[in-house]
Design a protein around this motif. Structure first.
Motif, PDB file in Angstrom:
ATOM      1  N   GLU A 113       0.887  -1.286   0.232  1.00 19.77           N
ATOM      2  CA  GLU A 113      -0.171   0.104   0.120  1.00 19.77           C
ATOM      3  C   GLU A 113       1.057   1.215  -0.064  1.00 19.77           C
ATOM      4  O   GLU A 113       1.944   1.323   0.666  1.00 19.77           O
ATOM      5  N   LEU A 114       0.528   2.228  -0.783  1.00 21.78           N
ATOM      6  CA  LEU A 114       1.104   3.508  -0.651  1.00 21.78           C
ATOM      7  C   LEU A 114       0.873   4.362   0.497  1.00 21.78           C
ATOM      8  O   LEU A 114      -0.309   4.307   1.344  1.00 21.78           O
ATOM      9  N   THR A 115       2.028   4.922   1.016  1.00 19.67           N
ATOM     10  CA  THR A 115       2.034   5.738   2.255  1.00 19.67           C
ATOM     11  C   THR A 115       0.954   6.876   2.097  1.00 19.67           C
ATOM     12  O   THR A 115       0.808   7.375   1.040  1.00 19.67           O
ATOM     13  N   GLU A 116       0.500   7.494   3.323  1.00 19.61           N
ATOM     14  CA  GLU A 116      -0.015   8.712   3.223  1.00 19.61           C
ATOM     15  C   GLU A 116       0.751   9.970   2.483  1.00 19.61           C
ATOM     16  O   GLU A 116       0.160  10.734   1.747  1.00 19.61           O
TER      17      GLU A 116
ATOM     18  N   GLU B 196       2.945   9.391   0.028  1.00 23.86           N
ATOM     19  CA  GLU B 196       2.821   9.156  -1.532  1.00 23.86           C
ATOM     20  C   GLU B 196       1.707   9.529  -1.933  1.00 23.86           C
ATOM     21  O   GLU B 196       1.422   9.676  -3.251  1.00 23.86           O
ATOM     22  N   ASN B 197       0.486   9.449  -1.242  1.00 23.90           N
ATOM     23  CA  ASN B 197      -0.778   9.836  -1.771  1.00 23.90           C
ATOM     24  C   ASN B 197      -1.089  11.029  -1.865  1.00 23.90           C
ATOM     25  O   ASN B 197      -2.124  11.533  -2.477  1.00 23.90           O
ATOM     26  N   ARG B 198      -0.238  11.864  -1.376  1.00 28.74           N
ATOM     27  CA  ARG B 198      -0.531  13.296  -1.548  1.00 28.74           C
ATOM     28  C   ARG B 198      -0.101  14.038  -2.969  1.00 28.74           C
ATOM     29  O   ARG B 198      -0.210  15.186  -3.295  1.00 28.74           O
ATOM     30  N   GLY B 199       0.639  13.005  -3.894  1.00 27.20           N
ATOM     31  CA  GLY B 199       1.273  13.765  -5.030  1.00 27.20           C
ATOM     32  C   GLY B 199       0.017  14.046  -6.184  1.00 27.20           C
ATOM     33  O   GLY B 199      -1.182  13.749  -5.985  1.00 27.20           O
ATOM     34  N   SER B 200       0.547  14.254  -7.173  1.00 23.21           N
ATOM     35  CA  SER B 200      -0.296  14.704  -8.296  1.00 23.21           C
ATOM     36  C   SER B 200      -0.801  13.315  -8.734  1.00 23.21           C
ATOM     37  O   SER B 200      -0.296  12.134  -8.371  1.00 23.21           O
ATOM     38  N   ASP B 201      -1.805  13.469  -9.535  1.00 23.29           N
ATOM     39  CA  ASP B 201      -2.533  12.171 -10.204  1.00 23.29           C
ATOM     40  C   ASP B 201      -1.425  11.333 -10.988  1.00 23.29           C
ATOM     41  O   ASP B 201      -1.512  10.225 -10.948  1.00 23.29           O
ATOM     42  N   GLU B 202      -0.488  12.114 -11.688  1.00 19.12           N
ATOM     43  CA  GLU B 202       0.419  11.367 -12.423  1.00 19.12           C
ATOM     44  C   GLU B 202       1.567  10.735 -11.672  1.00 19.12           C
ATOM     45  O   GLU B 202       2.037   9.304 -11.834  1.00 19.12           O
ATOM     46  N   GLU B 203       1.851  11.338 -10.423  1.00 21.27           N
ATOM     47  CA  GLU B 203       2.822  11.018  -9.549  1.00 21.27           C
ATOM     48  C   GLU B 203       2.215   9.494  -8.796  1.00 21.27           C
ATOM     49  O   GLU B 203       3.018   8.696  -8.808  1.00 21.27           O
ATOM     50  N   ARG B 204       1.151   9.825  -8.564  1.00 18.76           N
ATOM     51  CA  ARG B 204       0.295   8.654  -7.618  1.00 18.76           C
ATOM     52  C   ARG B 204       0.169   7.600  -8.557  1.00 18.76           C
ATOM     53  O   ARG B 204       0.425   6.434  -8.198  1.00 18.76           O
ATOM     54  N   GLU B 205      -0.065   7.503  -9.768  1.00 16.05           N
ATOM     55  CA  GLU B 205      -0.534   6.662 -10.728  1.00 16.05           C
ATOM     56  C   GLU B 205       1.193   5.816 -11.054  1.00 16.05           C
ATOM     57  O   GLU B 205       1.185   4.517 -10.901  1.00 16.05           O
ATOM     58  N   GLN B 206       2.175   6.519 -11.073  1.00 16.15           N
ATOM     59  CA  GLN B 206       3.655   6.093 -11.339  1.00 16.15           C
ATOM     60  C   GLN B 206       3.889   5.197  -9.945  1.00 16.15           C
ATOM     61  O   GLN B 206       4.501   4.155 -10.170  1.00 16.15           O
ATOM     62  N   LEU B 207       3.708   5.726  -8.916  1.00 14.48           N
ATOM     63  CA  LEU B 207       3.829   4.929  -7.550  1.00 14.48           C
ATOM     64  C   LEU B 207       3.106   3.761  -7.560  1.00 14.48           C
ATOM     65  O   LEU B 207       3.463   2.802  -7.067  1.00 14.48           O
TER      66      LEU B 207
END
Length: 598
Positions: A542-545, A547-558
């Motif tokens: 699971e992504l950390t809190e 990591e979930n704060r980035g942009s949509d593109e950053e979150r998708e890459q993660l």
């Protein structure tokens, strides 16, 4: 699609262009074989997955500008399945980008073929006699011979991977003066006398001497009471040791087999197994020397002068003729070389199509006479006879050269090296450097568990891949539902490209007699794998809190990197296991283990 498949495709396109009359003056007979059409990995990833200079190779033959010919290739490549994009660059380079599924097809190929992936038959039909180590049976194998053991055995495995039938051969120099020197040294040690001026020293001499005495005693023989002959002294008053006596012969008969046994044991412990243990003395006992010389005499290459018998080697490119039977009636050492090569080429079982000699740096001066002898027998120097010269090995500890043998005196032996760093590190470190260059063996580095230690770095990649599979099994991730088209990240692409190059590396390393290229490939593959491992997850997390704060593109890459969907996770597991398979195959070619845990 790997480089070999692309080369075949380019070859097919070239023939199609000729048949359609589009390739100018190019004719089908002017098109090189597919493997000669170069496909390489671009240095800049933005230029695509693969690049080729085929239009530049063929442009002059076609009477066309390479860039114009390249456009014709591009038009055909764009119609080929598995290729996403093609473009012409510079004076005629063609950059090729594969679609992700095509690029990932190498994974299924590896998993289907297992350890056979990349192996081929292009050297099939040839028997290659590979002679290496061949240390005199007068002492333990020193570090130079140890290098040849590692390189030679790896080369044999590599040639076999390319389809050759390889005969591994060890040549025992058990005839002549060096054996007499060995026996004289043993007698001096047994009688607590001064070592002869040309004798051998070291604790092993005392050990062998005592073993000879004990063996003889067990058979009811007092070997020290046998008749002796004083060999006298040289002009400087140095002792020459035992003369031609009954005692010297008794020591020789018992000690030489003991030394043979020690050498054979050391080779076995070093994971080197020979098919033939050839004894020089047999060439004289079985009349092989006379037979070979008679063969040369029948074609006019032997003559008599000054009471000696000569080989007219200058007729075949040597810088001077060579004595083979001296005026005192004794054969020169080169006579055995002539007979040995003749034997290799004409023996009943596994006669050599190619005789490869692996010799030490001090044998460079032998090449001319050996190649002349090869030519005199009607063979092709460099083809039927190939001579490889190895350079020196320096053993370092704390940055300084060491001489660590307690048994063999002021040298480092095979057993010393293995005791210090183990078989894996010894073999890998000696095989990973081109034998044409000297090599430094850093004991501190090779004993360390760090990324700077090349054998650890590669073995750890294998162990890490095994751990990834164990974790995937625990997470109930199966390869059965994998979608390889989802291997579409930059890290995936780099790892896929590295895997795709394995078959070409195997072929090239075999043709060049270069096992060090296998080690360098493995290190590159391990680097790509460690990088991939650090950014791609097989088992989702699971992504950390944060990591979930980035942009949509950053979150998708993660998300893609750390929390892959089931089909992507399964595809990564396949990729992981393909890497493991190739690393294990490569390490096996070097005679190095592939640990599952470290």
């Amino acid at each position: 699609m790997n480089p070999e498949a692309l080369s075949e495709l380019l070859h097919t396109i070239a023939k199609k262009l000729v048949a359609s009359g589009k390739a100018g003056e190019l004719t089908e007979d002017l098109i090189p074989q597919a493997q000669k059409l170069v496909v390489m990995r671009p240095k800049d990833r933005a230029h695509g997955d693969w690049a080729t200079n085929v239009a530049m190779q063929l442009g002059k033959k076609a009477g066309m500008k390479p860039v114009d010919l390249a456009q014709l290739f591009v038009a055909e490549l764009e119609q080929s399945s598995g290729i996403a994009h093609v473009e012409v660059a510079g004076p005629g380079f063609i950059n090729i980008t594969l679609d992700s599924a095509s690029a990932a097809a190498v994974v299924d190929a590896i998993l289907e073929q297992g350890s056979s992936f990349g192996k081929n038959q292009h050297l099939s039909g040839k028997t290659m006699n590979l002679e290496f180590v061949s240390a005199n049976p007068t002492g333990p194998i020193h570090i130079g011979g140890t290098r040849w053991a590692a390189v030679g055995d790896s080369m044999a495995r590599l040639l076999e991977a390319n389809g050759a039938h390889v005969v591994r051969e060890y040549y025992f120099n058990d005839h002549g003066e060096q054996i007499n020197r060995f026996a004289k040294s043993l007698i001096a040690a047994a009688h607590h006398e001064e070592t002869p001026i040309d004798g051998y020293k070291g604790a092993y001499i005392d050990e062998i001497a005592q073993r000879v005495i004990d063996e003889a005693k067990a058979e009811g023989v007092d070997i020290l009471a046998l008749p002796r002959v004083d060999g006298g002294k040289d002009s400087d008053g140095n002792p020459l040791g035992e003369g031609d006596s009954q005692q010297r012969e008794a020591f020789r008969e018992r000690a030489v087999p003991m030394m043979f046994a020690e050498i054979q044991s050391s080779m076995k412990d070093f994971r080197v197994n020979f098919d033939v243990w050839f004894h020089e003395n047999s060439l004289y006992e079985q009349g092989e020397v006379e037979k070979a010389i008679d063969s040369l005499r029948s074609q006019g290459d032997i003559y008599e002068k000054d009471g000696a018998t000569w080989f007219a080697s200058t007729k075949h490119g040597d810088d001077k003729d060579r004595v083979i039977l001296k005026s005192d009636g004794n054969y020169a050492y080169f006579a055995a070389d002539i007979a040995y090569y003749y034997n290799k080429r004409h023996r009943t079982q596994d006669p050599a199509d190619v005789a490869i000699y692996m010799l030490g740096a001090d044998h460079h001066g032998y090449i001319g006479r050996m190649m002349a002898m090869c030519a005199a027998f009607g063979d092709k120097p460099g083809e039927n006879m190939q001579i490889l010269i190895g350079q020196l090995v320096n053993v370092l500890k704390d940055g300084k050269a060491v001489r660590m043998s307690k048994r063999a005196g002021n040298v480092v032996t095979i057993d010393d090296l293995v005791e210090a760093i183990g078989v894996d590190a010894s073999r890998y470190s000696l095989a990973r450097t081109d034998y044409n260059t000297s090599v430094d063996i850093d004991l501190d580095l090779l004993a360390s568990h760090s990324n700077e230690n090349p054998v650890y770095y590669v073995q750890y990649a294998h162990a890490r891949s095994c751990n990834v599979e164990r974790n995937a099994q625990e997470a109930q991730i199966s390869m059965s539902n994998a979608d390889l088209s989802l291997l579409d990240t930059e890290a995936d692409g780099e790892l896929l490209a590295a895997l795709a190059q394995w078959p070409a590396q195997l072929t090239q390393a075999g043709d060049l007699r270069a096992p060090h290229k296998i080690a360098h490939y493995l290190e590159d593959l391990a680097a790509a794998y460690h990088k991939w491992y650090n950014v791609e997850r097989v088992v989702p997390m699971e992504l950390t809190e944060l990591e979930n704060r980035g942009s949509d593109e950053e979150r998708e890459q993660l998300r893609i990197a750390k929390n892959p969907e089931p089909k992507r996770a399964a595809a990564r597991l396949k990729l992981n296991n393909a890497v493991r398979t190739v690393i294990a195959s490569g390490l096996d070619l070097l005679g190095v283990s592939a640990p599952e845990k470290m």
